[in-house]
Design a protein around this motif. Sequence first.
Motif, PDB file in Angstrom:
ATOM      1  N   ASP A 197      68.197  27.859  52.970  1.00 43.76           N
ATOM      2  CA  ASP A 197      69.113  27.384  52.357  1.00 43.76           C
ATOM      3  C   ASP A 197      69.218  26.046  52.153  1.00 43.76           C
ATOM      4  O   ASP A 197      68.476  25.284  51.861  1.00 43.76           O
ATOM      5  CB  ASP A 197      70.123  27.234  53.767  1.00 43.76           C
ATOM      6  N   ILE A 198      69.762  25.813  50.797  1.00 41.71           N
ATOM      7  CA  ILE A 198      70.457  24.576  50.072  1.00 41.71           C
ATOM      8  C   ILE A 198      71.339  23.825  51.244  1.00 41.71           C
ATOM      9  O   ILE A 198      70.893  22.383  50.277  1.00 41.71           O
ATOM     10  CB  ILE A 198      71.546  24.907  49.199  1.00 41.71           C
ATOM     11  N   ASN A 199      70.959  23.067  51.639  1.00 39.63           N
ATOM     12  CA  ASN A 199      71.851  22.690  53.223  1.00 39.63           C
ATOM     13  C   ASN A 199      70.817  22.160  53.994  1.00 39.63           C
ATOM     14  O   ASN A 199      70.224  22.539  54.674  1.00 39.63           O
ATOM     15  CB  ASN A 199      72.614  22.860  54.343  1.00 39.63           C
ATOM     16  N   ALA A 200      70.238  20.982  53.242  1.00 41.84           N
ATOM     17  CA  ALA A 200      68.840  20.119  54.228  1.00 41.84           C
ATOM     18  C   ALA A 200      69.338  20.226  56.090  1.00 41.84           C
ATOM     19  O   ALA A 200      68.139  20.355  56.603  1.00 41.84           O
ATOM     20  CB  ALA A 200      68.384  19.206  53.698  1.00 41.84           C
ATOM     21  N   SER A 201      70.610  19.201  56.231  1.00 41.87           N
ATOM     22  CA  SER A 201      70.674  19.036  57.707  1.00 41.87           C
ATOM     23  C   SER A 201      70.702  20.763  58.353  1.00 41.87           C
ATOM     24  O   SER A 201      69.877  20.637  59.569  1.00 41.87           O
ATOM     25  CB  SER A 201      72.084  18.302  57.357  1.00 41.87           C
ATOM     26  N   GLY A 212      58.993  26.623  68.107  1.00 41.87           N
ATOM     27  CA  GLY A 212      58.449  28.270  69.460  1.00 41.87           C
ATOM     28  C   GLY A 212      58.064  29.952  69.027  1.00 41.87           C
ATOM     29  O   GLY A 212      57.399  30.162  69.728  1.00 41.87           O
ATOM     30  N   LEU A 213      58.829  30.144  67.426  1.00 42.05           N
ATOM     31  CA  LEU A 213      58.970  31.314  66.918  1.00 42.05           C
ATOM     32  C   LEU A 213      57.825  31.508  65.734  1.00 42.05           C
ATOM     33  O   LEU A 213      57.567  30.590  64.714  1.00 42.05           O
ATOM     34  CB  LEU A 213      60.320  32.057  66.820  1.00 42.05           C
ATOM     35  N   PRO A 214      56.418  32.061  65.836  1.00 48.94           N
ATOM     36  CA  PRO A 214      55.732  32.117  65.102  1.00 48.94           C
ATOM     37  C   PRO A 214      55.679  32.533  64.362  1.00 48.94           C
ATOM     38  O   PRO A 214      54.738  32.857  62.497  1.00 48.94           O
ATOM     39  CB  PRO A 214      54.226  31.924  66.287  1.00 48.94           C
ATOM     40  N   ASN A 215      56.596  33.223  63.881  1.00 46.32           N
ATOM     41  CA  ASN A 215      56.929  34.087  62.710  1.00 46.32           C
ATOM     42  C   ASN A 215      58.119  34.020  62.205  1.00 46.32           C
ATOM     43  O   ASN A 215      58.858  34.635  61.413  1.00 46.32           O
ATOM     44  CB  ASN A 215      56.331  35.667  63.107  1.00 46.32           C
ATOM     45  N   ALA A 216      58.250  32.743  62.220  1.00 47.61           N
ATOM     46  CA  ALA A 216      60.058  32.614  61.504  1.00 47.61           C
ATOM     47  C   ALA A 216      59.369  31.031  60.762  1.00 47.61           C
ATOM     48  O   ALA A 216      58.832  29.968  61.359  1.00 47.61           O
ATOM     49  CB  ALA A 216      60.894  32.089  62.937  1.00 47.61           C
ATOM     50  N   GLU A 217      60.012  30.568  59.425  1.00 46.35           N
ATOM     51  CA  GLU A 217      59.892  29.423  59.126  1.00 46.35           C
ATOM     52  C   GLU A 217      61.382  29.146  58.510  1.00 46.35           C
ATOM     53  O   GLU A 217      61.778  30.609  57.485  1.00 46.35           O
ATOM     54  CB  GLU A 217      58.866  29.482  58.124  1.00 46.35           C
ATOM     55  N   PHE A 218      61.399  28.163  57.541  1.00 44.86           N
ATOM     56  CA  PHE A 218      62.787  28.170  56.914  1.00 44.86           C
ATOM     57  C   PHE A 218      62.169  26.906  55.728  1.00 44.86           C
ATOM     58  O   PHE A 218      60.903  25.786  56.004  1.00 44.86           O
ATOM     59  CB  PHE A 218      63.671  26.321  57.777  1.00 44.86           C
ATOM     60  N   ALA A 219      62.926  26.630  54.845  1.00 39.15           N
ATOM     61  CA  ALA A 219      63.207  25.784  53.034  1.00 39.15           C
ATOM     62  C   ALA A 219      64.328  25.470  52.588  1.00 39.15           C
ATOM     63  O   ALA A 219      65.050  26.468  52.777  1.00 39.15           O
ATOM     64  CB  ALA A 219      61.944  27.300  52.298  1.00 39.15           C
ATOM     65  N   VAL A 220      64.182  24.531  52.470  1.00 34.72           N
ATOM     66  CA  VAL A 220      65.469  24.234  51.502  1.00 34.72           C
ATOM     67  C   VAL A 220      65.410  24.381  50.506  1.00 34.72           C
ATOM     68  O   VAL A 220      64.419  24.358  49.946  1.00 34.72           O
ATOM     69  CB  VAL A 220      65.956  22.631  51.515  1.00 34.72           C
ATOM     70  N   GLY A 221      66.223  25.376  49.783  1.00 30.74           N
ATOM     71  CA  GLY A 221      66.165  25.927  48.501  1.00 30.74           C
ATOM     72  C   GLY A 221      67.274  26.330  47.848  1.00 30.74           C
ATOM     73  O   GLY A 221      68.036  27.065  48.727  1.00 30.74           O
ATOM     74  N   ASP A 222      67.548  26.539  46.510  1.00 26.51           N
ATOM     75  CA  ASP A 222      69.257  27.059  45.800  1.00 26.51           C
ATOM     76  C   ASP A 222      68.414  28.356  45.810  1.00 26.51           C
ATOM     77  O   ASP A 222      67.254  28.990  45.013  1.00 26.51           O
ATOM     78  CB  ASP A 222      69.330  26.562  43.885  1.00 26.51           C
ATOM     79  N   ALA A 223      69.147  29.359  45.713  1.00 21.72           N
ATOM     80  CA  ALA A 223      69.325  30.654  45.860  1.00 21.72           C
ATOM     81  C   ALA A 223      69.004  31.477  44.566  1.00 21.72           C
ATOM     82  O   ALA A 223      68.830  32.024  43.805  1.00 21.72           O
ATOM     83  CB  ALA A 223      70.365  31.459  47.046  1.00 21.72           C
ATOM     84  N   ALA A 224      69.973  30.238  43.598  1.00 20.38           N
ATOM     85  CA  ALA A 224      69.428  30.758  42.018  1.00 20.38           C
ATOM     86  C   ALA A 224      68.736  30.490  41.227  1.00 20.38           C
ATOM     87  O   ALA A 224      67.687  30.859  40.114  1.00 20.38           O
ATOM     88  CB  ALA A 224      70.927  29.728  41.786  1.00 20.38           C
TER      89      ALA A 224
END
Length: 343
Positions: A197-201, A212-224
């Motif tokens: 998602d582009i929105n850091a917050s 607590g979910l070991p198979n989930a991660e997240f990143a800030v970025g532009d889909a384009a």
Amino acid sequence: MEEKDFAAHLTATMTGSALTMLIGVGHRTGLLEAAARGPATSAGLAERAGLHERYVREWLGAMVTGGIFTLESGQYTFPPEHAKFLLGETASNLMPSLLTLSAFTGILPDLERSFAEGGGVPRSAYGPYLETLGAKTGDSWKHVYREHLVDGFFGAVPGLKERLTAGARVLDLGCGTGNAITVAARAFPASRFTGLDINASVVEQARETAKGLPNAEFAVGDAAELTGEFDVITAFDAVHDQDRPDVVLRRIRGALNEDGLFFMVDTNFSSHVENNVGNPLAALCYSISLMYCTTTSLAEGGAALGAMWGTEQASEMLADAGFRHVSVLDSPRPQNCIYACRP
């Protein structure tokens, strides 16, 4: 429509708008929760909620005549079959959508100025109004994911649940507060899920949601600017809001394995206004599209597809992006459809 019928139609429209505001008042003051505990007089409900009776009495008048509450022998009742649409942790609860719609009234002066001057209303302008009226990012979809994501949405695509059970590399584009990934990561522990998602917050909120979910991660970025290699890419109600949707769809195609699947959930309407006449959800969705989707895109110089870009335009854009096999499937929600897209 005859003149008298149109006058009645306008009166009903104004009534709905007023009741929407007062239902929000009932939510924020605790009146709805207090009323759900059982029948009461206006004085009894006021005492139960810790409010002034005169205000509660007039509010109840609107609720009864507006068909939200019933009145019998001086007792006001919030019927359970009504309450389920305004209270509770279920997908039936429309309160998150109601609060969000009410919050949009705050940006109307900026929207009207954009009609004359061009440009649009930036996403950042909505925050204070959403917060004031108690609307929370992601609430509209949170319970929908919990109740319908695995069987209703994923189950609509033949073989998808089996693939996720066996283990797949999955990207959720425009993941927001991470509610979809949290449900999916629990249901399919052999798969690896990444939210972008582009929105850091909201990404920070997503990390907390999926903690607590070991198979989930997240990143800030532009889909384009998407890169990587994935077996499945999902996008829930997100592509039409992209500033450069054509670029995003090509990036998605480039990031998919050759036997991969792009799973896109978006609005289930026609690209042509005349085809949407008679659809009971169309006017509401056009209104939301104008007050949020279209103007926030124009604020960034984007394509401004709007929520009502429609199945015809969506299918054309998917084909242009390189998806040669696109199936449009029913979803658990009438306002949404599913695009199962393969290279």
